[in-house]
Design an enzyme around this catalytic site. Structure first.
Site, short mmCIF file in Angstrom:
data_model
loop_
_atom_site.label_atom_id
_atom_site.label_comp_id
_atom_site.label_asym_id
_atom_site.label_seq_id
_atom_site.Cartn_x
_atom_site.Cartn_y
_atom_site.Cartn_z
CG ASP A 5 -2.03 0.99 1.17
OD1 ASP A 5 -2.01 1.85 0.26
OD2 ASP A 5 -2.93 0.93 2.01
CG ASP A 103 -3.57 3.66 -3.31
OD1 ASP A 103 -4.36 2.83 -3.81
OD2 ASP A 103 -3.88 4.40 -2.35
CD GLU A 104 -5.67 -1.26 -1.96
OE1 GLU A 104 -5.39 -1.96 -0.97
OE2 GLU A 104 -6.74 -0.64 -2.07
#
Length: 199
Positions: A5, A103-104
């Protein structure tokens, strides 16, 4: 499973492009003009979050809470490119990668020491992209994603099935991935308020 993350992703990308913003509160959203109506925060740097700025709130509210923040417009192309750089780094480790957004991502691996792999991922993402990430390690996606909360920002944390009850029992049900305020309210009406109650 490893849950990777990226920390304050959009703000971090903007900071890479504008190093003079280091240490300053950054709010990204809409066209960057907090005086215009119907625009919301896409992300806020940790410095802005310290003033109560959160994703999804109106930019006008963010301006009231943090008048010294730098407000920037969303730049989808820049975030797409930065995200792809990170995913290339993750794929280079040779394990399956499941992307869950800018973002992950989850990385699935059978290794002797997953924490060593997590540390290697964290270091290489920083070295090759300039971005910071937290990595949660667990035997399932749920455990890995829950562990990431303890790893943020920029660290590594592991949560096993064996340790789950001891570390989570007294926490609110919203600590379980997928349980938000609405479901928590319904559970609360049944007397279920903690993870232990739910278990």
């Amino acid at each position: 499973m490893l849950h990777v993350d990226l920390d304050e992703f959009l703000a971090a990308v903007e900071r890479l492009r504008r190093p003079e913003l280091a240490g300053r509160p950054i709010v990204v959203g809409g066209d960057g003009d907090p005086t215009r109506p119907r625009q919301v925060v896409a992300t806020a740097s940790y410095e802005a979050r310290a003033h109560g700025v959160r994703s999804g709130m109106p930019l006008r509210t963010a301006l009231r809470r943090c008048p010294d923040a730098v407000f920037l417009p969303s730049d989808r192309a820049a975030y797409d490119a930065a995200s792809e750089e990170v995913m290339v780094v993750l794929r280079a480790f040779g394990h399956p990668v499941e992307v869950w957004g800018w973002d992950e991502a989850f990385v699935g691996a059978t290794v002797a020491d997953p924490v060593v792999l997590a540390e290697a991922i964290r270091r290489r993402v920083r070295a090759e992209t300039g971005l910071s990430c937290a990595v949660g390690v667990g035997e399932s996606r749920l455990l890995a994603k829950t562990a990431t909360t303890a790893a943020k920002p920029g660290g590594v944390a592991m949560l096993t099935r064996r340790a789950w009850a001891a570390s989570m029992a007294d926490r609110p049900v919203t600590e379980v991935w997928g349980i938000g305020a609405r479901i928590a309210a319904r559970l609360g009406s049944l007397g279920v308020r903690t993870v232990g109650d739910l278990a």
